[in-house]
Motif scaffolding. Structure first.
Motif, PDB file in Angstrom:
ATOM      1  N   ALA A   1     -27.059  20.532  19.584  1.00 52.30           N
ATOM      2  CA  ALA A   1     -27.125  21.951  19.939  1.00 52.30           C
ATOM      3  C   ALA A   1     -25.965  22.698  19.285  1.00 52.30           C
ATOM      4  CB  ALA A   1     -27.080  22.114  21.453  1.00 52.30           C
ATOM      5  N   MET A   2     -26.297  23.601  18.379  1.00 51.49           N
ATOM      6  CA  MET A   2     -25.293  24.377  17.648  1.00 51.49           C
ATOM      7  C   MET A   2     -25.511  25.873  17.884  1.00 51.49           C
ATOM      8  SD  MET A   2     -25.339  22.162  14.096  1.00 51.49           S
ATOM      9  CE  MET A   2     -23.912  22.974  13.383  1.00 51.49           C
ATOM     10  N   ASP A   3     -25.814  26.203  19.126  1.00 53.98           N
ATOM     11  CA  ASP A   3     -26.206  27.569  19.463  1.00 53.98           C
ATOM     12  C   ASP A   3     -25.062  28.458  19.909  1.00 53.98           C
ATOM     13  OD1 ASP A   3     -26.323  27.505  22.797  1.00 53.98           O
ATOM     14  OD2 ASP A   3     -26.516  25.585  21.800  1.00 53.98           O
ATOM     15  N   ALA A   4     -23.900  27.881  20.232  1.00 51.59           N
ATOM     16  CA  ALA A   4     -22.848  28.640  20.924  1.00 51.59           C
ATOM     17  C   ALA A   4     -22.468  29.919  20.186  1.00 51.59           C
ATOM     18  CB  ALA A   4     -21.617  27.766  21.124  1.00 51.59           C
ATOM     19  N   ARG A   5     -22.379  29.877  18.859  1.00 48.93           N
ATOM     20  CA  ARG A   5     -21.944  31.062  18.116  1.00 48.93           C
ATOM     21  C   ARG A   5     -23.023  32.128  18.037  1.00 48.93           C
ATOM     22  NH1 ARG A   5     -22.645  30.193  12.221  1.00 48.93           N
ATOM     23  NH2 ARG A   5     -24.105  28.473  11.947  1.00 48.93           N
ATOM     24  N   HIS A   6     -24.250  31.792  18.461  1.00 53.72           N
ATOM     25  CA  HIS A   6     -25.329  32.777  18.495  1.00 53.72           C
ATOM     26  C   HIS A   6     -25.512  33.368  19.890  1.00 53.72           C
ATOM     27  CE1 HIS A   6     -26.189  31.449  14.513  1.00 53.72           C
ATOM     28  NE2 HIS A   6     -26.648  30.274  14.884  1.00 53.72           N
ATOM     29  N   CYS A   7     -24.721  32.937  20.836  1.00 52.18           N
ATOM     30  CA  CYS A   7     -24.879  33.386  22.220  1.00 52.18           C
ATOM     31  C   CYS A   7     -24.026  34.622  22.513  1.00 52.18           C
ATOM     32  CB  CYS A   7     -24.501  32.263  23.193  1.00 52.18           C
ATOM     33  SG  CYS A   7     -25.668  30.885  23.193  1.00 52.18           S
TER      34      CYS A   7
ATOM     35  N   PRO B   1     -39.055  25.741  16.859  1.00 56.25           N
ATOM     36  CA  PRO B   1     -40.219  24.909  17.179  1.00 56.25           C
ATOM     37  C   PRO B   1     -41.251  24.866  16.057  1.00 56.25           C
ATOM     38  CG  PRO B   1     -39.568  26.163  19.107  1.00 56.25           C
ATOM     39  CD  PRO B   1     -38.702  26.650  17.975  1.00 56.25           C
ATOM     40  N   ALA B   2     -41.503  26.013  15.423  1.00 56.20           N
ATOM     41  CA  ALA B   2     -42.494  26.044  14.344  1.00 56.20           C
ATOM     42  C   ALA B   2     -42.048  25.199  13.155  1.00 56.20           C
ATOM     43  CB  ALA B   2     -42.738  27.486  13.903  1.00 56.20           C
ATOM     44  N   LYS B   3     -40.782  25.276  12.802  1.00 59.24           N
ATOM     45  CA  LYS B   3     -40.287  24.492  11.667  1.00 59.24           C
ATOM     46  C   LYS B   3     -40.297  23.002  11.991  1.00 59.24           C
ATOM     47  CE  LYS B   3     -36.628  24.344   8.186  1.00 59.24           C
ATOM     48  NZ  LYS B   3     -35.453  25.041   7.617  1.00 59.24           N
ATOM     49  N   CYS B   4     -39.946  22.660  13.207  1.00 53.00           N
ATOM     50  CA  CYS B   4     -39.963  21.241  13.598  1.00 53.00           C
ATOM     51  C   CYS B   4     -41.382  20.680  13.531  1.00 53.00           C
ATOM     52  CB  CYS B   4     -39.394  21.075  15.005  1.00 53.00           C
ATOM     53  SG  CYS B   4     -37.600  21.274  15.093  1.00 53.00           S
TER      54      CYS B   4
ATOM     55  N   GLY C   1     -29.366  19.812  13.430  1.00 56.70           N
ATOM     56  CA  GLY C   1     -28.450  20.740  14.079  1.00 56.70           C
ATOM     57  C   GLY C   1     -29.144  22.072  14.244  1.00 56.70           C
ATOM     58  N   THR C   2     -29.240  22.559  15.464  1.00 59.80           N
ATOM     59  CA  THR C   2     -30.042  23.761  15.677  1.00 59.80           C
ATOM     60  C   THR C   2     -29.521  24.629  16.810  1.00 59.80           C
ATOM     61  OG1 THR C   2     -32.279  24.572  16.176  1.00 59.80           O
ATOM     62  CG2 THR C   2     -31.604  22.522  17.235  1.00 59.80           C
ATOM     63  N   GLY C   3     -29.670  25.925  16.621  1.00 61.46           N
ATOM     64  CA  GLY C   3     -29.514  26.876  17.709  1.00 61.46           C
ATOM     65  C   GLY C   3     -30.804  27.644  17.888  1.00 61.46           C
ATOM     66  N   SER C   4     -31.834  27.246  17.145  1.00 61.10           N
ATOM     67  CA  SER C   4     -33.083  28.007  17.115  1.00 61.10           C
ATOM     68  C   SER C   4     -34.023  27.693  18.264  1.00 61.10           C
ATOM     69  CB  SER C   4     -33.793  27.788  15.769  1.00 61.10           C
ATOM     70  OG  SER C   4     -33.033  28.334  14.719  1.00 61.10           O
ATOM     71  N   TYR C   5     -33.568  26.933  19.231  1.00 58.75           N
ATOM     72  CA  TYR C   5     -34.345  26.834  20.474  1.00 58.75           C
ATOM     73  C   TYR C   5     -34.047  28.028  21.381  1.00 58.75           C
ATOM     74  CZ  TYR C   5     -30.056  25.248  22.750  1.00 58.75           C
ATOM     75  OH  TYR C   5     -28.773  25.178  23.229  1.00 58.75           O
ATOM     76  N   LEU C   6     -33.033  28.822  21.008  1.00 55.39           N
ATOM     77  CA  LEU C   6     -32.793  30.061  21.741  1.00 55.39           C
ATOM     78  C   LEU C   6     -34.047  30.930  21.682  1.00 55.39           C
ATOM     79  CD1 LEU C   6     -29.219  31.185  20.607  1.00 55.39           C
ATOM     80  CD2 LEU C   6     -29.847  29.744  22.520  1.00 55.39           C
ATOM     81  N   PRO C   7     -34.375  31.624  22.760  1.00 50.16           N
ATOM     82  CA  PRO C   7     -35.582  32.463  22.739  1.00 50.16           C
ATOM     83  C   PRO C   7     -35.566  33.436  21.560  1.00 50.16           C
ATOM     84  CG  PRO C   7     -34.735  32.289  24.973  1.00 50.16           C
ATOM     85  CD  PRO C   7     -33.710  31.644  24.080  1.00 50.16           C
ATOM     86  N   GLY C   8     -36.643  33.439  20.805  1.00 50.50           N
ATOM     87  CA  GLY C   8     -36.716  34.294  19.633  1.00 50.50           C
ATOM     88  C   GLY C   8     -37.209  35.696  19.944  1.00 50.50           C
ATOM     89  N   LYS C   9     -37.946  35.821  21.029  1.00 48.27           N
ATOM     90  CA  LYS C   9     -38.470  37.126  21.443  1.00 48.27           C
ATOM     91  C   LYS C   9     -37.986  37.350  22.859  1.00 48.27           C
ATOM     92  CE  LYS C   9     -42.807  39.742  21.701  1.00 48.27           C
ATOM     93  NZ  LYS C   9     -44.285  39.663  21.579  1.00 48.27           N
TER      94      LYS C   9
END
Length: 370
Positions: free
Chosen positions: A124-130, A316-319, A333-341
């Protein structure tokens, strides 16, 4: 969060409702809490918060949890009911919903990604996008919930850790994970020198070398493997690809991308593909073709124990497309599980019982307890 914070951050009409209830008489009410789309139940942070507030207010909230943590929840189905004194619940709705909706959607996304690629480990590499520490904690928790479901349902490796110490405990870790960002490569002046500096500073740590800084992904990856043959042989060396979407990785172009995918996964490109699907499979950036190109290059030099870490837009789509292409990726490494909409994250609460009498606004009868 103290009472002053609750008062400052809740919607005014809920505060006014509480004031009126205080004047005209308290009653016992039951709220149904639900979402308008399918999600994975991730209610712990919200429910724990409710219990904390109840204890401080010297009251009690009864939680009827209909979908335990990690369960799939259909659109419009109440995740839980909460019963208590209206005086103490009326002003909590705003903050309660903030703590529920985003976690449930992120857990759904994390589950989908891990289930699509069950053999890959996720970081999970989402912290900087939060948007702040509170969201970062919520998203780490959500990833752990979705990951655990994927382990149960699909035998997935799932999320093995995250990038920050503060939320590492959600993944069973004492600290965050990670090796080097692009800034470290720039500081070192070359990919090889960055690897040498890292190895000297952290000799007992596994090393993941970021290889896209100078657009020499394959050359720099092989150079580092030759420089550290022991690490390459014992599996403590990994190569991370984070190539931007504006260019192809070293040695690839559109025809070459089609060729490497067709060579390794015959037939996956046949039939109709959307533009996004083609981009994930054979486009610029970190595509399935890029990962296959890196794997071939490493294996041809005898570096078959060197792992590949891929990052950059793994949603999810790319995976799902990576799974179709059987991309040989070891870690994502991903932060793209964050809600996109963000509108999909909106949770809602309606009172469905007043002093034990069922009553809800017309059109929401489906929320009544059965």
């Amino acid at each position: 969060m103290d009472e002053a914070d609750i008062a400052a951050w809740t919607d005014v009409y809920f505060k006014r409702t509480r004031k009126a209830v205080e004047r005209f008489g308290d009653i016992t009410v039951t709220y149904a809490v639900f979402m308008r789309r399918p999600v994975i139940s991730a209610p712990r942070l919200a429910i724990d918060w409710l219990h904390q507030i109840a204890e401080r207010r010297n009251t009690r909230f009864e939680i009827d949890l209909r979908y335990p943590e990690g369960k799939w929840v259909g659109a419009g189905e109440p995740l839980f009911y909460v019963t208590g004194q209206m005086l103490h619940l009326a002003d909590l709705e705003t903050l309660l919903l903030q703590k529920l909706g985003p976690t449930c959607v992120a857990a759904y996304n994390a589950y989908t990604m891990c289930a699509e690629l069950p053999k890959a480990a996720f970081l999970a590499m989402d912290a900087r996008h939060c948007a702040g520490a509170e969201m970062a904690e919520a998203m780490a928790y959500a990833a752990s919930v979705g990951s655990e479901r994927a382990r149960r349902k699909a035998g997935a490796v799932g999320f093995i850790g995250n990038a920050t110490d503060a939320t590492a405990h959600y993944f069973g870790q004492d600290r965050g994970m990670g090796t080097m960002p692009h800034a470290f490569i720039g500081y070192a002046g070359s990919t090889l020198r960055a690897a040498e500096m890292y190895d000297e500073t952290f000799p007992d740590e596994p090393m993941t070398v970021l290889v896209d800084y100078f657009a020499r992904e394959v050359t720099d990856a092989l150079t580092c493997c030759r420089r550290f043959p022991g690490r390459a042989a014992d599996g403590s060396l990994a190569i991370r690809i984070d190539t931007p979407g504006g260019r192809f990785i070293e040695g690839l172009d559109p025809p070459g991308s089609y060729a490497v995918v067709e060579r390794n996964v015959p037939g996956v490109l046949r039939g109709y593909r959307t533009d996004d699907e083609l981009r994930y499979l054979v486009g610029a950036g970190v595509s399935a073709a890029a990962i296959w190109r890196m794997r071939e290059s490493l294996d041809n030099e005898g570096f078959d124990k060197v792992k590949i870490v891929a990052s950059s837009g793994f949603s999810p789509a790319k995976c799902r497309l990576m799974a179709e292409a059987k991309a040989p990726v070891d870690v994502i490494g991903t932060g793209s599980y964050l809600p996109g909409k963000w509108s999909e994250t909106y949770a809602t609460a309606d009172i469905v019982e007043y002093d034990g009498v069922s009553r809800v606004k017309v059109g929401r009868e489906f929320l009544l307890r059965k």
